[in-house]
Design an enzyme around this catalytic site. Structure first.
Site, PDB file in Angstrom:
ATOM      1  N   CYS A 123       6.045  -4.454 -21.226  1.00  0.00           N
ATOM      2  CA  CYS A 123       5.634  -5.102 -19.973  1.00  0.00           C
ATOM      3  C   CYS A 123       5.439  -6.596 -20.218  1.00  0.00           C
ATOM      4  CB  CYS A 123       4.355  -4.463 -19.431  1.00  0.00           C
ATOM      5  SG  CYS A 123       2.842  -5.078 -20.196  1.00  0.00           S
ATOM      6  N   HIS A 151       0.762  -3.642 -16.978  1.00  0.00           N
ATOM      7  CA  HIS A 151       0.735  -2.923 -18.256  1.00  0.00           C
ATOM      8  C   HIS A 151       0.385  -1.437 -18.055  1.00  0.00           C
ATOM      9  CE1 HIS A 151      -0.201  -1.648 -22.299  1.00  0.00           C
ATOM     10  NE2 HIS A 151      -1.297  -1.130 -21.766  1.00  0.00           N
ATOM     11  N   ASP A 210      -0.012  11.440  -8.488  1.00  0.00           N
ATOM     12  CA  ASP A 210      -0.362  10.088  -8.059  1.00  0.00           C
ATOM     13  C   ASP A 210      -1.820   9.893  -8.418  1.00  0.00           C
ATOM     14  OD1 ASP A 210      -1.470  11.746  -5.693  1.00  0.00           O
ATOM     15  OD2 ASP A 210      -2.297   9.746  -5.382  1.00  0.00           O
ATOM     16  N   CYS A 230       2.419  -7.477 -22.495  1.00  0.00           N
ATOM     17  CA  CYS A 230       2.566  -7.193 -23.927  1.00  0.00           C
ATOM     18  C   CYS A 230       3.675  -8.014 -24.578  1.00  0.00           C
ATOM     19  CB  CYS A 230       2.825  -5.708 -24.144  1.00  0.00           C
ATOM     20  SG  CYS A 230       1.386  -4.701 -23.769  1.00  0.00           S
ATOM     21  N   CYS A 245       4.827  -1.506 -25.990  1.00  0.00           N
ATOM     22  CA  CYS A 245       4.997  -1.759 -24.562  1.00  0.00           C
ATOM     23  C   CYS A 245       5.865  -2.994 -24.331  1.00  0.00           C
ATOM     24  CB  CYS A 245       3.623  -1.963 -23.923  1.00  0.00           C
ATOM     25  SG  CYS A 245       3.684  -2.069 -22.137  1.00  0.00           S
ATOM     26  N   GLY A 290      -5.682  12.774   5.825  1.00  0.00           N
ATOM     27  CA  GLY A 290      -6.758  13.767   5.805  1.00  0.00           C
ATOM     28  C   GLY A 290      -7.841  13.449   4.782  1.00  0.00           C
ATOM     29  N   ASP A 299       0.617   9.990   2.244  1.00  0.00           N
ATOM     30  CA  ASP A 299      -0.385  11.039   2.422  1.00  0.00           C
ATOM     31  C   ASP A 299      -0.696  11.135   3.916  1.00  0.00           C
ATOM     32  OD1 ASP A 299      -2.155   9.087   3.129  1.00  0.00           O
ATOM     33  OD2 ASP A 299      -3.727   9.764   1.776  1.00  0.00           O
ATOM     34  N   SER A 300      -1.371  12.189   4.311  1.00  0.00           N
ATOM     35  CA  SER A 300      -1.512  12.490   5.743  1.00  0.00           C
ATOM     36  C   SER A 300      -2.682  11.785   6.395  1.00  0.00           C
ATOM     37  CB  SER A 300      -1.708  13.989   5.924  1.00  0.00           C
ATOM     38  OG  SER A 300      -2.969  14.362   5.393  1.00  0.00           O
ATOM     39  N   GLN A 321      -4.799  24.614  -0.648  1.00  0.00           N
ATOM     40  CA  GLN A 321      -6.240  24.377  -0.751  1.00  0.00           C
ATOM     41  C   GLN A 321      -6.911  25.655  -1.249  1.00  0.00           C
ATOM     42  OE1 GLN A 321      -7.895  21.683  -0.672  1.00  0.00           O
ATOM     43  NE2 GLN A 321      -6.627  20.157   0.401  1.00  0.00           N
ATOM     44  N   ASP A 359      -4.420  17.925   6.370  1.00  0.00           N
ATOM     45  CA  ASP A 359      -5.296  19.017   5.923  1.00  0.00           C
ATOM     46  C   ASP A 359      -6.732  18.552   5.807  1.00  0.00           C
ATOM     47  OD1 ASP A 359      -5.083  17.368   3.708  1.00  0.00           O
ATOM     48  OD2 ASP A 359      -4.942  19.011   2.274  1.00  0.00           O
TER      49      ASP A 359
HETATM   50 ZN   LIG Z   1       2.069  -3.629 -21.812  1.00  0.00          ZN
END
Ligand SMILES: [Zn+2]
Length: 386
Positions: free
Chosen positions: A306, A335, A266, A309, A304, A95, A92-93, A189, A146
């Protein structure tokens, strides 16, 4: 090496499944980018981030320019090598962070002077300085510098701010050094005003960028108004370039935004929630500090894979958070990022197969449903006590 570009593989309504081609490899879209603010996705190793299927991560100009400094990162081989992430990085900038410093910053037509939150020292960011820093960091995707006004604001204040951001976008583009496989995104914007958003899209497409972001949303306006703004803004944006909604959001925000034609996201939500005992699941969110998990031998989610889990029970995670053990945030962040990546893969597959609306209906019904029953959760992590 391929030039930076985005190809559309399939559409389903306004939703798009595509592929982003970059100097640091391809990324399937729609995609969720874990936030690696200070050169680390908080509480995760990069191997853990990779294992979730994440294809691109974020870095943060404001934080990295203050510590360890852009020139040091450049001297150490760039941000990819520094943080051990060979895939694409979007920075990111600065800003948004600078604007949120409030009294610690002073805005003028040329840029922003601000005081570091670390040691109070004075720094300056302009479109040129921000673009140079992102170049030094070796960002695969550079964002325009910006101004992001806090909402609600008067329409004339939003208009003035948007027009300043468009002048800064032209200067950011001028300062951008083109390299094969690298790109720069302009940021639309205009608050929630449809005419200002349209003017902003036109200004940015006149300049011409490799991708286009929508900024200034998810700042307290609510989901309904955010979606209404996307409904009027996204159709005006170039069809052959990636579209990135900045700072969004909950699983339902991501789903609704993909349905409106957004490709990239994001948000700090899954990582921040992972440090505060909140788990995202197919059945909504769980607070693992809650006493009802204290003796629960089941995993957080039966779907899941991960580490949390596949190896640990809810009871163990509950214990880790109650005891303030650092492993709790590590496992739960992993997770949550795994859940966000799994969700984006599900959405992408549904777009490719032309069944996104059906998936959306079933996902929303599941999020609103109760936690899994014992019967629905056939694999306890801990063996039953004999
Ligand atoms: Zn998980």
């Amino acid at each position: 090496m391929s030039r930076f570009h985005w190809t559309c593989e399939s559409t389903d309504g306004d939703a798009r499944a595509g592929m982003l081609h970059t100097a640091h490899g391809p990324v399937a879209t729609p995609t969720f980018m874990p936030v690696g603010t200070v050169g680390t996705v908080k509480a995760m190793t990069m191997d853990a981030v990779r294992s979730t299927g994440a294809g691109i991560v974020l870095g943060n100009t404001y934080h990295l320019m203050l510590r360890p400094g852009a020139e040091r990162v450049r001297a150490l081989g760039g941000l990819h090598r520094f943080m051990d992430w060979s895939g694409p990085i979007l920075t990111d900038s600065g800003g948004f962070q600078v604007m949120s410093l409030g009294a610690l910053r002073k805005l003028d037509q040329d840029g922003v002077t601000f005081r570091s939150h670390i040691d109070g020292s004075y720094h300056r960011l302009t479109p040129e300085i921000s673009t140079d820093i992102q170049h030094a960091l070796d960002a695969t995707i550079t964002m325009c510098f910006d101004e992001c006004p806090a909402l609600p604001a008067a329409p004339d204040a939003i208009a003035a701010s948007m027009r300043l951001s468009m002048r800064w976008a032209a200067r950011s583009r001028e300062a951008f050094v083109p390299r094969t496989g690298y790109g720069q995104f302009g940021i639309v914007q205009g608050g929630t005003e449809a005419d200002l958003r349209a003017e902003s899209v036109q200004a940015l497409t006149d300049i011409g960028f490799e991708g286009y972001a929508i900024g200034g949303l998810a700042v307290g306006e609510g989901q309904e108004l955010m979606f209404a703004t996307l409904d009027t803004t996204v159709p005006l944006m170039p069809r052959n370039a990636p579209r990135y909604l900045m700072g969004v959001g909950t699983p339902d925000d991501l789903l609704g935004s993909v349905q409106r034609g957004v490709d990239m996201f994001d948000c700090v939500m899954p990582t921040r929630a992972g440090r505060t005992a909140r788990a995202y699941t197919e059945r909504g969110t769980l607070n693992l500090r809650n006493a009802r998990h204290a003796t629960d031998t089941r995993p957080i989610s039966p779907h899941c894979d991960c580490l949390a889990c596949s190896r640990h029970s809810r009871a163990y995670l509950h214990h880790l958070f109650r005891a303030n053990e650092i492993l709790g945030p590590m496992l739960l962040t992993w997770h949550n990022i795994a859940y966000y990546q799994r969700l984006m893969r599900q959405i992408r597959e549904a777009i490719l197969e032309g069944r996104l609306d059906a998936l959306a209906t079933s996902l929303r019904a599941e999020w609103a449903a109760e936690d899994w029953t014992e019967d629905e959760m056939p694999r306890p992590i801990l063996p039953p006590v004999p």
